[in-house]
Scaffold this motif. Structure first.
Motif, mmCIF file in Angstrom:
data_model
loop_
_atom_site.group_PDB
_atom_site.id
_atom_site.type_symbol
_atom_site.label_atom_id
_atom_site.label_comp_id
_atom_site.label_asym_id
_atom_site.label_seq_id
_atom_site.Cartn_x
_atom_site.Cartn_y
_atom_site.Cartn_z
ATOM 1 N N PHE A 1 0.823 -1.216 0.000
ATOM 2 C CA PHE A 1 0.000 0.000 0.000
ATOM 3 C C PHE A 1 0.852 1.259 0.000
ATOM 4 O O PHE A 1 0.405 2.312 -0.439
ATOM 5 N N ASN A 2 2.071 1.177 0.503
ATOM 6 C CA ASN A 2 2.886 2.362 0.730
ATOM 7 C C ASN A 2 3.864 2.674 -0.400
ATOM 8 O O ASN A 2 4.613 3.631 -0.318
ATOM 9 N N CYS A 3 3.880 1.901 -1.448
ATOM 10 C CA CYS A 3 4.787 2.165 -2.562
ATOM 11 C C CYS A 3 4.446 3.531 -3.175
ATOM 12 O O CYS A 3 3.287 3.828 -3.434
ATOM 13 N N GLY A 4 5.471 4.334 -3.408
ATOM 14 C CA GLY A 4 5.242 5.668 -3.972
ATOM 15 C C GLY A 4 4.904 5.651 -5.451
ATOM 16 O O GLY A 4 4.361 6.620 -5.985
ATOM 17 N N LEU A 5 5.216 4.565 -6.132
ATOM 18 C CA LEU A 5 4.983 4.463 -7.575
ATOM 19 C C LEU A 5 3.549 4.016 -7.816
ATOM 20 O O LEU A 5 3.178 2.871 -7.545
ATOM 21 N N LYS A 6 2.744 4.954 -8.322
ATOM 22 C CA LYS A 6 1.335 4.679 -8.571
ATOM 23 C C LYS A 6 0.890 5.409 -9.829
ATOM 24 O O LYS A 6 1.504 6.392 -10.241
ATOM 25 N N ALA A 7 -0.210 4.941 -10.415
ATOM 26 C CA ALA A 7 -0.828 5.621 -11.554
ATOM 27 C C ALA A 7 -2.308 5.792 -11.267
ATOM 28 O O ALA A 7 -2.940 4.905 -10.684
ATOM 29 N N TYR A 8 -2.829 6.934 -11.675
ATOM 30 C CA TYR A 8 -4.223 7.274 -11.409
ATOM 31 C C TYR A 8 -4.859 7.871 -12.655
ATOM 32 O O TYR A 8 -4.213 8.638 -13.378
#
Length: 192
Positions: A152-159
């Protein structure tokens, strides 16, 4: 409007900024995507602001936001979300632990039907003092939320744009973005 907004919150990351910028630009150009990079300097004291100023002077796609004092990651992300104009928003940490080469896979997962995609640092090279609390946190959040993510805490995300314009974060809520997005009805997934 760019197709991609890459939001990078940072605090005292002067040494990595030039390399990170170069790797992001290389990746998005290979994708033939229009883009903006929104660097949010969370009150750095190491000269990061000067490096960002130089990057913005030579790359019109770079935008910078500078906090006068350290306000935390959630405040930095929220400022970046507010400033982002792209259809897809990518977040990543500035310390080079998140690889910009993963951006195409994140975008492909959104194109596959998700509204938000979280990265999963499957192989971590951190000491046990960091990995053990992280495993406990992720297990508890997974059980409580019903959201089957590993990290949940990974900084790599896409939205998708709608997600970042709907979800509001502050304090330590950056750790809970996938859960908040799920409770707003967005489809959330994960890729290693």
């Amino acid at each position: 409007m760019p197709s991609l907004s890459i939001v990078v919150p940072l605090y005292n990351e002067r040494e990595s900024l030039d390399e990170l910028h170069g790797r992001i630009v290389e990746t998005v150009k290979a994708m033939n995507a229009t883009y903006e990079i929104v660097f949010v300097d969370d009150g750095s004291t190491d000269g990061s602001g000067e490096v960002l100023g130089a990057l913005a002077a030579r790359d019109a796609n770079v935008r910078t936001i500078r906090f006068l004092a350290n306000s935390g990651k959630a405040a930095g992300l929220q400022a970046g979300f507010d400033a982002a104009t792209g259809d897809v928003v990518i977040t990543m940490d500035a310390d080079l632990q998140d690889d910009p080469a993963e951006i195409p896979a994140l975008v492909a997962a959104l194109e596959g039907g998700l509204d938000m995609v979280s990265g999963w640092k499957k192989e971590r090279h951190d000491p046990l003092s960091k990995t053990l609390p992280s495993k406990v946190f992720n297990t508890v959040v997974r059980m409580v939320s019903g959201l089957p993510l590993h990290d949940f805490n990974c900084g790599l995300k896409a939205y998708r744009r709608d997600v970042v314009k709907t979800v509001r974060i502050y304090g330590e809520l950056h750790r809970w973005i996938p859960v908040i997005a799920k409770f707003h009805g967005f489809r959330v997934g994960e890729i290693p």
